[in-house]
Design an enzyme around this catalytic site. Structure first.
Site, PDB file in Angstrom:
ATOM      1  N   ARG A   1       0.832  -1.219   0.000  1.00 27.26           N
ATOM      2  CA  ARG A   1       0.000   0.000   0.000  1.00 27.26           C
ATOM      3  C   ARG A   1       0.859   1.259   0.000  1.00 27.26           C
ATOM      4  O   ARG A   1       0.486   2.261  -0.601  1.00 27.26           O
ATOM      5  CB  ARG A   1      -0.918   0.005   1.217  1.00 27.26           C
ATOM      6  CG  ARG A   1      -2.102  -0.905   1.029  1.00 27.26           C
ATOM      7  CD  ARG A   1      -3.142  -0.671   2.090  1.00 27.26           C
ATOM      8  NE  ARG A   1      -4.421  -1.177   1.640  1.00 27.26           N
ATOM      9  CZ  ARG A   1      -5.415  -1.506   2.440  1.00 27.26           C
ATOM     10  NH1 ARG A   1      -5.281  -1.380   3.747  1.00 27.26           N
ATOM     11  NH2 ARG A   1      -6.547  -1.959   1.953  1.00 27.26           N
TER      12      ARG A   1
ATOM     13  N   GLY B   1     -11.110  -7.698  -2.031  1.00 29.33           N
ATOM     14  CA  GLY B   1      -9.920  -7.889  -1.205  1.00 29.33           C
ATOM     15  C   GLY B   1      -9.374  -9.303  -1.266  1.00 29.33           C
ATOM     16  O   GLY B   1      -8.169  -9.513  -1.467  1.00 29.33           O
TER      17      GLY B   1
ATOM     18  N   GLY C   1     -13.597  -2.906  -0.348  1.00 32.73           N
ATOM     19  CA  GLY C   1     -14.932  -2.305  -0.239  1.00 32.73           C
ATOM     20  C   GLY C   1     -15.171  -1.249  -1.304  1.00 32.73           C
ATOM     21  O   GLY C   1     -16.248  -1.185  -1.903  1.00 32.73           O
TER      22      GLY C   1
ATOM     23  N   LYS D   1     -20.656 -15.162  -0.209  1.00 33.91           N
ATOM     24  CA  LYS D   1     -22.088 -14.869  -0.069  1.00 33.91           C
ATOM     25  C   LYS D   1     -22.723 -14.279  -1.309  1.00 33.91           C
ATOM     26  O   LYS D   1     -22.199 -13.362  -1.918  1.00 33.91           O
ATOM     27  CB  LYS D   1     -22.272 -13.857   1.065  1.00 33.91           C
ATOM     28  CG  LYS D   1     -22.035 -14.422   2.437  1.00 33.91           C
ATOM     29  CD  LYS D   1     -22.769 -13.543   3.450  1.00 33.91           C
ATOM     30  CE  LYS D   1     -21.903 -13.234   4.639  1.00 33.91           C
ATOM     31  NZ  LYS D   1     -21.934 -11.847   5.016  1.00 33.91           N
TER      32      LYS D   1
HETATM   33  P1  ADP Z   1     -13.700 -10.686  -2.196  1.00 37.16           P
HETATM   34  O1  ADP Z   1     -13.073 -10.211  -0.898  1.00 37.16           O
HETATM   35  O2  ADP Z   1     -12.692 -10.859  -3.283  1.00 37.16           O
HETATM   36  O3  ADP Z   1     -14.879  -9.839  -2.596  1.00 37.16           O
HETATM   37  P2  ADP Z   1     -15.377 -12.586  -0.842  1.00 37.16           P
HETATM   38  O4  ADP Z   1     -15.082 -11.899   0.457  1.00 37.16           O
HETATM   39  O5  ADP Z   1     -16.721 -12.437  -1.413  1.00 37.16           O
HETATM   40  O6  ADP Z   1     -14.279 -12.154  -1.939  1.00 37.16           O
HETATM   41  O7  ADP Z   1     -15.121 -14.145  -0.711  1.00 37.16           O
HETATM   42  C1  ADP Z   1     -13.923 -14.694  -0.275  1.00 37.16           C
HETATM   43  C2  ADP Z   1     -14.129 -15.897   0.595  1.00 37.16           C
HETATM   44  O8  ADP Z   1     -14.987 -16.842  -0.002  1.00 37.16           O
HETATM   45  C3  ADP Z   1     -12.834 -16.589   0.859  1.00 37.16           C
HETATM   46  O9  ADP Z   1     -12.507 -16.479   2.225  1.00 37.16           O
HETATM   47  C4  ADP Z   1     -13.117 -18.047   0.470  1.00 37.16           C
HETATM   48  O10 ADP Z   1     -12.590 -18.992   1.377  1.00 37.16           O
HETATM   49  C5  ADP Z   1     -14.623 -18.092   0.473  1.00 37.16           C
HETATM   50  N1  ADP Z   1     -15.109 -19.185  -0.372  1.00 37.16           N
HETATM   51  C6  ADP Z   1     -14.842 -19.404  -1.667  1.00 37.16           C
HETATM   52  N2  ADP Z   1     -15.423 -20.538  -2.103  1.00 37.16           N
HETATM   53  C7  ADP Z   1     -16.081 -21.069  -1.051  1.00 37.16           C
HETATM   54  C8  ADP Z   1     -16.856 -22.258  -0.862  1.00 37.16           C
HETATM   55  N3  ADP Z   1     -17.080 -23.113  -1.854  1.00 37.16           N
HETATM   56  N4  ADP Z   1     -17.365 -22.482   0.373  1.00 37.16           N
HETATM   57  C9  ADP Z   1     -17.130 -21.613   1.367  1.00 37.16           C
HETATM   58  N5  ADP Z   1     -16.408 -20.475   1.261  1.00 37.16           N
HETATM   59  C10 ADP Z   1     -15.888 -20.207   0.060  1.00 37.16           C
HETATM   60 MG    MG Z   2     -13.743 -10.433   1.168  1.00 45.15          MG
END
Ligand code: ADP
Ligand code: MG
Length: 398
Positions: free
Chosen positions: A36, A355, A378, A198
């Site tokens: 960063r 992230g 975010g 989610k």
């Molecule tokens: P980002 O931060 O890139 O937006 P998210 O926070 O939405 O991504 O999702 C990341 C998380 O999703 C990771 O911690 C990962 O372990 C989890 N994840 C990915 N695939 C699965 C799965 N099949 N079951 C449970 N958790 C999952």
């Molecule tokens: Mg995330």
């Protein structure tokens, strides 16, 4: 999206306050990852070369409006000096009269670092009086903290009403690249890759971008809600039961809009997240039986997704394809990362946002094979949702 950036003559010889993001991980008083800090090097070196007197302001941790010694920005001084190749004067209070005194005695092309702006309660209330104190010794404001630009704070928002303001290189590049993948002019085929935990986190992104895309690939934990909505059993995989109706409606909507949605055709399943070896996992096509959960996309899905990705002219990837933090379930995200890299190599515009997805791409050593890896979790999500970011909006020129 274009932002107002500064030219040499805008800042030459001026007192410039720059909002940066130095909220870096620190262990035992030492910075463990200086990405960063280094990210702002190009903005800072342009200002210094123009003979500006530069003061850096940032938040660090969550001190909740009071001075907390462990959250002093003095911890990052050595890393800042190293990253920018310059001696840095530290001022232990961002709004004290000392700031002006130090500016008076500092030569042009000098640089100072102000103490954590969140030591003041007013900062996160976007308080105008506090912003006035922060702005008072300065003539120009440069906003470069993209990862804080979705928050309306005194140092990211109110201050722009008080000083002539410009975007730094980090902010301008984020606006350009995230703007390119959020625009109705994004080059087709446009493949949106969604994953992560989610469904609810990504609904607003889907709603904002669906009509601009050609294909949407869904993997990760969120895929199982969609598979269940289509009538598959998903065992104990993640499921957002309240979003089953959304998933059905979205699939219908996509069909009506001519957007193809690809879901996993096979999954790597295991009884638990912390499975220690690949020998304890299975690859299953179709229904997942009770007691097992889908933790990564399977090899057929990797190939299906790869074919869609390599031919794309625009890719936005938000959300890992599996629980990549566990190497047993990282293959799907690696395969998708490699396919996106292939797309970049053949001239596609590829952007990684979120992230965890950015962390995954860096962990796989693929970050420099993407057109852009966003530095804001975010903030990049909110941008892709079509929201106006308060730390960016006043700087928009087109
Ligand atoms: P980002 O931060 O890139 O937006 P998210 O926070 O939405 O991504 O999702 C990341 C998380 O999703 C990771 O911690 C990962 O372990 C989890 N994840 C990915 N695939 C699965 C799965 N099949 N079951 C449970 N958790 C999952
Ligand atoms: Mg995330």
């Amino acid at each position: 999206m274009k932002l107002r950036t500064f030219k040499t003559e805008d800042v030459s010889g001026k007192r410039v306050i720059v909002r940066v993001d130095f909220n870096v991980p620190v262990k035992d008083g030492k910075v463990t990852d200086d990405n960063r800090i280094r990210a702002h090097a190009s903005t800072i070196s342009k200002l210094l070369a123009a003979g500006a007197k530069v003061a850096l302001v940032s938040h660090f941790g969550r001190p909740k409006g009071k001075p907390v010694p462990e959250m002093s920005l003095s911890h990052v001084i050595p890393d800042v000096e190293k990253a920018y190749g310059a001696k840095v004067k530290f001022v232990d209070d961002c709004v004290s009269p000392k700031v002006r005194e130090e500016l008076d005695s500092m030569p042009q092309g000098g640089i100072m670092l102000l103490e954590n702006v969140r030591f003041y309660d007013e900062e996160q209330k976007n308080d105008l009086e506090f912003a006035k104190k922060l702005a008072a010794p300065f003539e120009i404001f440069v906003m470069d903290a993209f990862s804080a630009s979705h928050r309306a704070d005194s140092s990211t928002s109110a201050i722009m009403t008080l000083l002539p303001s410009f975007a730094g290189d980090v902010l301008a590049r984020e606006a350009e690249m995230l703007g390119a993948v959020s625009s109705t002019d994004a080059k087709k085929p446009y493949v949106l890759i969604l994953g992560g935990a989610k469904v609810s986190d990504k609904i607003a992104v889907i709603e904002n971008l669906m009509k601009k895309t050609s294909k949407i690939l869904i993997g990760g934990g969120m895929a199982y809600t969609f598979l269940k909505a289509q009538g598959f059993t998903i065992g104990s995989s993640l499921c957002d039961s309240e979003k089953l109706d959304f998933a059905r409606a979205m699939l219908e909507n996509a069909k009506r809009s001519g957007v193809e949605v690809l879901l996993p055709v096979d999954n790597v399943v295991a009884p638990a997240f912390d499975t220690k070896s690949k020998g304890e996992t299975n690859i299953i096509e179709g229904n997942i039986p009770d007691g097992l959960m889908g933790l990564d996309i399977g090899p057929k899905t990797c190939e299906l997704f790869r074919k869609a990705i390599v031919d794309a002219r625009t890719v936005l990837w938000n959300g890992p394809m599996g629980v990549f933090e566990n190497p047993v379930f990282a293959d799907g995200s690696i395969a998708v990362g490699k396919a996106v890299a292939e797309c970049t190599a053949s001239g596609g515009t590829t952007v990684v946002g979120g992230g965890d997805t950015a962390a995954a791409v860096i962990q796989f050593g693929l970050d420099d094979k993407m057109s852009h890896v966003s530095t804001g979790g975010g903030a990049s999500l909110e941008f892709c949702e079509g929201k106006e970011l308060p730390g960016m909006k006043p700087l928009k020129t087109a």
